[in-house]
Design an enzyme around this catalytic site. Structure first.
Site, PDB file in Angstrom:
ATOM      1  CB  CYS A 273      -0.791   0.143   1.119  1.00  0.00           C
ATOM      2  SG  CYS A 273      -2.340   1.113   0.803  1.00  0.00           S
ATOM      3  CG  LEU A 274       2.457   5.275   2.697  1.00  0.00           C
ATOM      4  CD1 LEU A 274       1.996   6.479   1.625  1.00  0.00           C
ATOM      5  CD2 LEU A 274       2.382   5.839   4.028  1.00  0.00           C
ATOM      6  CG  HIS A 357      -4.437  -3.999   2.212  1.00  0.00           C
ATOM      7  ND1 HIS A 357      -3.722  -3.483   3.343  1.00  0.00           N
ATOM      8  CD2 HIS A 357      -4.756  -2.762   1.429  1.00  0.00           C
ATOM      9  CE1 HIS A 357      -3.491  -2.236   3.592  1.00  0.00           C
ATOM     10  NE2 HIS A 357      -4.203  -1.658   2.544  1.00  0.00           N
ATOM     11  CD  GLU A 359      -3.545  -6.993   4.888  1.00  0.00           C
ATOM     12  OE1 GLU A 359      -4.130  -5.870   4.999  1.00  0.00           O
ATOM     13  OE2 GLU A 359      -2.662  -6.706   4.071  1.00  0.00           O
TER      14      GLU A 359
END
Length: 386
Positions: A273-274, A357, A359
């Site tokens: 992500c970031l 993501h 996860e």
């Protein structure tokens, strides 16, 4: 009416957007006023995990699924103990919450965290508006509502572009993390076998990311976002993880500079992500602000090399710009919704990242194999040092 069912509806609430749109509903959670960028998430389940994702800092989250709150809340489904989102927008709050782990209703949970919410509005209309116009600043007022004041507050919101939020939501202290994934009847599994020392940069890390690293034998040291690379290297890690987080990646100079140093040391790096966007910037690419971003648990992403398609969880309003990738970066994954870049890999360093993501809390784990690739990179480094 919702007011007759929940008892919370006696308190009026409004959501006013910067374009002048007004949505009237009833209050859930705290009363008062809050402001943020209004976005929509299309996930059907996992509202507590969504609310506690630090990547939603300074955002008001609209959930498109009409019934939210059916299973209540509990202490085990939090991705972070703090709710960084500034508000919640839903259609219906059910009368009953039914789940064997339920300890608080959603209304009570929001109140305990001092978070404003609004229910009983047309979330389909709101979602279409955001889809067509893009993410908009909005203000929720609950209790004594004033449309003019709410509109002024919404229009006064500076927006997320140019805003460094990673250092705001990051841990202030270094700590160890050794909890693995949750299992029914036994809770969170402890670290079974220590195989790798990994330093995880916390730019707003979700707990389930850390759990999935622990599941693979990673003994984690979680450090604040502004930790210098020299301090990380002094910990002698086998690899470095770059977490998810909120806001614009470009102002995070401290993170970009640290990643450049770690790349020069040929440190195995995995970003999500970031963290993905920061790796791109540290490698010479650029990032862009998206129209309304990706927020949901059913986003198809394709592996560029194999053609394999995986369904992924997504939560981001910025993206790495594929047209700016330098020769040292190759595109590995792309979104099948809009063609945007979803994954990159350094061609000259053991470093890679993914926009979605893997996860997925909540969401599918189709992309969990990316954690295994991080393990492979650390194993290769260890073998080369023998």
């Amino acid at each position: 009416m919702l007011a007759q069912l929940t008892g919370a509806g006696k308190v009026p609430a409004i959501l006013v957007l910067e374009d002048g749109s007004v949505f009237r509903g009833v209050s859930i959670g705290a009363t008062g006023k809050s402001v943020g960028e209004v976005v929509f998430n299309t996930s059907i389940t996992g509202y507590q995990e969504i609310l506690t994702d630090p990547s939603y800092a300074r955002q008001i989250v609209t959930l498109t699924y009409p019934h939210i709150g059916n299973t209540g809340t509990n202490s085990e489904d939090e991705e972070c103990k703090t709710i960084w989102a500034t508000g919640l927008v839903i259609r219906d709050l059910p009368l009953l919450a039914s789940n064997f782990r339920n300890s608080q209703s959603l209304d009570q949970y929001l109140s305990s965290k001092n978070i404003l919410g609004i229910a009983d509005i047309d979330t389909r209309r709101l979602t279409r508006l955001l889809r067509d116009k893009g993410a908009l600043a909005g203000c929720i007022m609950a209790g004594d509502v004033d449309e003019a004041e709410a509109l002024e507050t919404a229009r006064g919101f500076a927006g997320l572009q140019g805003m460094d939020l990673a250092k705001e939501v990051s841990t202030k202290d270094t700590y160890q993390w050794r909890d693995g994934s949750w299992k029914l009847g036994s809770g969170y599994a402890p670290l079974a076998e220590k195989r790798f020392n990994v330093v995880a940069y916390d730019y707003g890390a979700k707990s389930n990311i850390l759990r999935m690293l622990v599941d693979r034998g990673c003994d984690l040291t979680v450090v604040p976002a502004q930790t210098p690379a020299a301090d990380v290297l002094a910990m002698n890690p086998d690899g470095v993880f770059l977490s998810n987080g909120p806001g614009d990646p470009e102002p995070c100079d401290y993170a970009i500079d640290a990643i450049k140093v770690l790349l020069n040391e040929n440190m195995p790096i995995f970003g999500i992500c970031l963290g993905h966007q920061l790796l791109a910037l540290a490698s010479g690419a650029k990032t862009i602000k998206m129209k309304f971003g990706h927020h949901g648990g059913n986003h198809p992403v394709q592996n560029v090399k194999t053609g394999e398609v995986m369904i992924t969880s997504q939560n981001h309003g910025f993206a790495a710009d594929e047209s700016t990738l330098p020769d040292c970066l190759e595109a590995t994954h792309k979104s099948l919704f809009d063609g945007s870049l979803q994954g990159i890999h350094r061609t000259d360093k053991p470093a890679f990242s993914f926009q979605g993501h893997p996860e997925a809390s909540p969401g599918p784990h189709d992309a969990a194999e990316l954690f295994d690739h991080f393990i492979e990179l650390m194993q290769q480094r260890a073998a080369s040092n023998v």
